[in-house]
Design a protein around this motif. Structure first.
Motif, PDB file in Angstrom:
ATOM      1  N   ALA A 153       0.840  -1.197   0.000  1.00 36.40           N
ATOM      2  CA  ALA A 153       0.000   0.000   0.000  1.00 36.40           C
ATOM      3  C   ALA A 153       0.868   1.236   0.000  1.00 36.40           C
ATOM      4  CB  ALA A 153      -0.919   0.004   1.213  1.00 36.40           C
ATOM      5  N   TYR A 154       0.346   2.294  -0.644  1.00 38.47           N
ATOM      6  CA  TYR A 154       1.013   3.591  -0.699  1.00 38.47           C
ATOM      7  C   TYR A 154       0.104   4.593  -0.007  1.00 38.47           C
ATOM      8  CZ  TYR A 154       3.328   7.762  -2.590  1.00 38.47           C
ATOM      9  OH  TYR A 154       3.999   8.959  -2.730  1.00 38.47           O
ATOM     10  N   ILE A 155       0.535   5.042   1.155  1.00 39.60           N
ATOM     11  CA  ILE A 155      -0.280   5.959   1.959  1.00 39.60           C
ATOM     12  C   ILE A 155       0.604   7.124   2.381  1.00 39.60           C
ATOM     13  CG2 ILE A 155      -1.580   6.191   4.115  1.00 39.60           C
ATOM     14  CD1 ILE A 155      -2.321   3.156   3.717  1.00 39.60           C
ATOM     15  N   THR A 156       0.450   8.253   1.697  1.00 35.11           N
ATOM     16  CA  THR A 156       1.267   9.412   2.035  1.00 35.11           C
ATOM     17  C   THR A 156       0.388  10.482   2.668  1.00 35.11           C
ATOM     18  OG1 THR A 156       2.874  11.012   1.193  1.00 35.11           O
ATOM     19  CG2 THR A 156       1.050  10.465  -0.271  1.00 35.11           C
ATOM     20  N   ASP A 157       0.997  11.503   3.239  1.00 35.58           N
ATOM     21  CA  ASP A 157       0.260  12.657   3.798  1.00 35.58           C
ATOM     22  C   ASP A 157      -0.860  12.188   4.729  1.00 35.58           C
ATOM     23  OD1 ASP A 157       1.692  13.501   1.424  1.00 35.58           O
ATOM     24  OD2 ASP A 157       0.699  15.435   1.675  1.00 35.58           O
ATOM     25  N   VAL A 158      -0.484  11.442   5.748  1.00 32.90           N
ATOM     26  CA  VAL A 158      -1.498  10.863   6.639  1.00 32.90           C
ATOM     27  C   VAL A 158      -1.249  11.311   8.078  1.00 32.90           C
ATOM     28  CG1 VAL A 158      -0.129   8.717   6.713  1.00 32.90           C
ATOM     29  CG2 VAL A 158      -2.501   8.681   7.485  1.00 32.90           C
ATOM     30  N   SER A 159      -2.337  11.667   8.758  1.00 33.31           N
ATOM     31  CA  SER A 159      -2.245  11.990  10.186  1.00 33.31           C
ATOM     32  C   SER A 159      -3.158  11.090  11.016  1.00 33.31           C
ATOM     33  CB  SER A 159      -2.594  13.462  10.433  1.00 33.31           C
ATOM     34  OG  SER A 159      -3.857  13.763   9.896  1.00 33.31           O
ATOM     35  N   ASP A 160      -3.996  10.282  10.339  1.00 33.59           N
ATOM     36  CA  ASP A 160      -4.882   9.346  11.043  1.00 33.59           C
ATOM     37  C   ASP A 160      -5.262   8.239  10.061  1.00 33.59           C
ATOM     38  OD1 ASP A 160      -7.074   8.005  12.214  1.00 33.59           O
ATOM     39  OD2 ASP A 160      -7.781   9.820  13.210  1.00 33.59           O
ATOM     40  N   ARG A 164       1.619  -6.313   3.569  1.00 31.03           N
ATOM     41  CA  ARG A 164       2.937  -6.710   4.083  1.00 31.03           C
ATOM     42  C   ARG A 164       3.985  -5.622   3.853  1.00 31.03           C
ATOM     43  NH1 ARG A 164       1.356 -11.765   1.797  1.00 31.03           N
ATOM     44  NH2 ARG A 164       2.897 -11.609   0.127  1.00 31.03           N
ATOM     45  N   THR A 165       3.858  -4.934   2.725  1.00 29.38           N
ATOM     46  CA  THR A 165       4.796  -3.848   2.412  1.00 29.38           C
ATOM     47  C   THR A 165       4.032  -2.533   2.480  1.00 29.38           C
ATOM     48  OG1 THR A 165       5.978  -5.331   0.924  1.00 29.38           O
ATOM     49  CG2 THR A 165       6.421  -2.967   0.694  1.00 29.38           C
ATOM     50  N   LEU A 166       4.479  -1.657   3.376  1.00 23.39           N
ATOM     51  CA  LEU A 166       3.756  -0.399   3.570  1.00 23.39           C
ATOM     52  C   LEU A 166       4.662   0.785   3.263  1.00 23.39           C
ATOM     53  CD1 LEU A 166       1.193   1.100   4.632  1.00 23.39           C
ATOM     54  CD2 LEU A 166       2.283   1.080   6.891  1.00 23.39           C
ATOM     55  N   VAL A 167       4.239   1.592   2.296  1.00 25.90           N
ATOM     56  CA  VAL A 167       4.891   2.883   2.064  1.00 25.90           C
ATOM     57  C   VAL A 167       4.022   3.910   2.780  1.00 25.90           C
ATOM     58  CG1 VAL A 167       5.658   4.570   0.366  1.00 25.90           C
ATOM     59  CG2 VAL A 167       5.657   2.116  -0.215  1.00 25.90           C
ATOM     60  N   LYS A 186       7.336  -4.815   6.334  1.00 26.99           N
ATOM     61  CA  LYS A 186       8.415  -3.923   5.903  1.00 26.99           C
ATOM     62  C   LYS A 186       7.824  -2.545   5.624  1.00 26.99           C
ATOM     63  CE  LYS A 186      12.640  -3.065   4.593  1.00 26.99           C
ATOM     64  NZ  LYS A 186      13.842  -3.313   5.368  1.00 26.99           N
ATOM     65  N   VAL A 187       8.487  -1.527   6.117  1.00 32.84           N
ATOM     66  CA  VAL A 187       7.951  -0.168   6.044  1.00 32.84           C
ATOM     67  C   VAL A 187       8.949   0.737   5.322  1.00 32.84           C
ATOM     68  CG1 VAL A 187       7.120   1.791   7.411  1.00 32.84           C
ATOM     69  CG2 VAL A 187       6.757  -0.543   8.242  1.00 32.84           C
ATOM     70  N   TYR A 188       8.452   1.512   4.383  1.00 36.00           N
ATOM     71  CA  TYR A 188       9.260   2.519   3.690  1.00 36.00           C
ATOM     72  C   TYR A 188       8.668   3.886   3.992  1.00 36.00           C
ATOM     73  CZ  TYR A 188      11.178  -1.448   1.204  1.00 36.00           C
ATOM     74  OH  TYR A 188      11.792  -2.640   0.913  1.00 36.00           O
ATOM     75  N   PHE A 189       9.446   4.746   4.639  1.00 41.53           N
ATOM     76  CA  PHE A 189       8.986   6.113   4.883  1.00 41.53           C
ATOM     77  C   PHE A 189       9.127   6.939   3.612  1.00 41.53           C
ATOM     78  CE2 PHE A 189      10.702   5.671   9.476  1.00 41.53           C
ATOM     79  CZ  PHE A 189       9.478   5.225   9.951  1.00 41.53           C
ATOM     80  N   THR A 190       8.149   7.820   3.380  1.00 44.70           N
ATOM     81  CA  THR A 190       8.276   8.792   2.298  1.00 44.70           C
ATOM     82  C   THR A 190       7.777  10.143   2.790  1.00 44.70           C
ATOM     83  OG1 THR A 190       7.870   9.176  -0.059  1.00 44.70           O
ATOM     84  CG2 THR A 190       6.008   8.303   1.218  1.00 44.70           C
ATOM     85  N   HIS A 191       7.788  11.160   1.912  1.00 43.51           N
ATOM     86  CA  HIS A 191       7.325  12.511   2.275  1.00 43.51           C
ATOM     87  C   HIS A 191       8.092  13.039   3.499  1.00 43.51           C
ATOM     88  CE1 HIS A 191       4.442  15.867   2.315  1.00 43.51           C
ATOM     89  NE2 HIS A 191       3.949  15.398   1.186  1.00 43.51           N
ATOM     90  N   ILE A 192       9.409  12.861   3.434  1.00 44.52           N
ATOM     91  CA  ILE A 192      10.311  13.190   4.547  1.00 44.52           C
ATOM     92  C   ILE A 192      10.791  14.629   4.395  1.00 44.52           C
ATOM     93  CG2 ILE A 192      12.569  12.581   5.537  1.00 44.52           C
ATOM     94  CD1 ILE A 192      11.984   9.681   4.385  1.00 44.52           C
ATOM     95  N   ASN A 193      10.954  15.353   5.500  1.00 41.57           N
ATOM     96  CA  ASN A 193      11.449  16.734   5.379  1.00 41.57           C
ATOM     97  C   ASN A 193      12.929  16.821   5.745  1.00 41.57           C
ATOM     98  OD1 ASN A 193      11.768  17.255   8.120  1.00 41.57           O
ATOM     99  ND2 ASN A 193      10.270  18.912   8.184  1.00 41.57           N
TER     100      ASN A 193
END
Ligand SMILES: [Zn+2]
Ligand SMILES: [Zn+2]
Ligand SMILES: [Zn+2]
Length: 256
Positions: free
Chosen positions: A166-173, A187-190, A219-226
């Motif tokens: 799954a690709y889930i960006t810009d999330v606060s909840d 299983r793989t979460l962006v 497995k987790v991949y962080f994105t939208h990093i500052n």
């Protein structure tokens, strides 16, 4: 196999930030150069991008994109959208389908009315809006997506699941009470993770990890990093469970 290519992994400003002289913005590590967040998803010849930020042209050239079967939008914030015009190379012969919530597509039509015109000026991008609803599944060629609604501050925006990823960006909840059954088996979460300091419309690294553990992701991949945290520091603190994605990273995920 489904292949995810990270076209960009930065927050709205990108990294480095214009005019900033912090250590991350001055870093020589290529993993600390982050264009606006976007991914290319490919399976058996089908190619789809999620979001088209300001650098879409540069990202498409860097990734060698030669065709697209569709574009998914998470929401209409400009860092996810403003590269739309450069999609026109993919729309010469036919309209390119663009998928999102009705509210997102109508905002996009207001910003780029010429791309949706029935009587288009010659040479403009030609888009076919396709409205998708929360929790709806839909197919684009060899790829099947399911819409996972999440909160981004006060906005409901679209995350997208495909197979066991799954690709889930810009999330606060994560809206767990509504999404529970749709998150099973990921299983793989962006996932978007801005920084350590709390933010009203984005997860911190630890909030993102908490959400990933609750989902049961392996497995987790962080994105939208500052620019507050270097890639090396994030890696040191959270690997191997969670790692910072970086621009050009490719990840292959098993189909369900
Ligand atoms: Zn954003
Ligand atoms: Zn900086
Ligand atoms: Zn946003």
């Amino acid at each position: 196999m489904t292949k995810i290519t990270f076209l960009g992994t930065g927050t709205s400003h990108g990294v480095p930030v214009i005019g900033c002289s912090c250590s991350v913005c001055r870093s020589a590590d290529p993993h600390d150069k982050r264009w606006r967040s976007s991914v290319l998803i490919e399976r058996e010849g089908t190619a789809v991008v999620i979001d088209t930020g300001y650098e879409f042209r540069l990202q498409a050239l860097r990734a060698g994109i030669t065709h697209l079967d569709g574009v998914l939008y998470t929401h209409q914030h400009s860092d996810h959208l403003m590269g739309l015009d450069d999609l026109r190379v993919f729309t010469d012969e036919k309209k390119l389908p663009v998928y999102s919530f009705e509210s997102v597509l109508s905002a996009i039509e207001r910003i780029f009315p010429y791309a949706f015109s029935e009587m288009p000026y010659k040479g403009v991008p030609r888009m076919q809006p396709v409205v998708v609803a929360e929790h709806q599944s839909f197919r684009i060629g060899a790829l099947e997506f399911t819409v996972i609604p999440v909160l981004h501050g006060c906005m409901r925006i679209a995350g997208y699941r495909f197979g066991s990823a799954a690709y889930i960006t810009d999330v606060s909840d994560m809206l767990f009470s509504e999404n529970e059954e749709y998150l099973k088996g990921i299983r793989t979460l962006v996932i978007g993770a801005l920084r350590d300091k709390p933010h009203w419309s984005h997860f911190t690294f630890s909030q993102a990890i908490e959400a990933a553990e609750r989902i049961g992701a392996e497995k987790v991949y962080f994105t939208h990093i500052n620019h507050a945290t270097s890639s090396a520091e994030i890696e040191k603190r959270f690997a191997p469970y969670a790692v910072p994605a970086y621009d050009t990273l490719t990840v292959e995920v098993q189909d369900e």
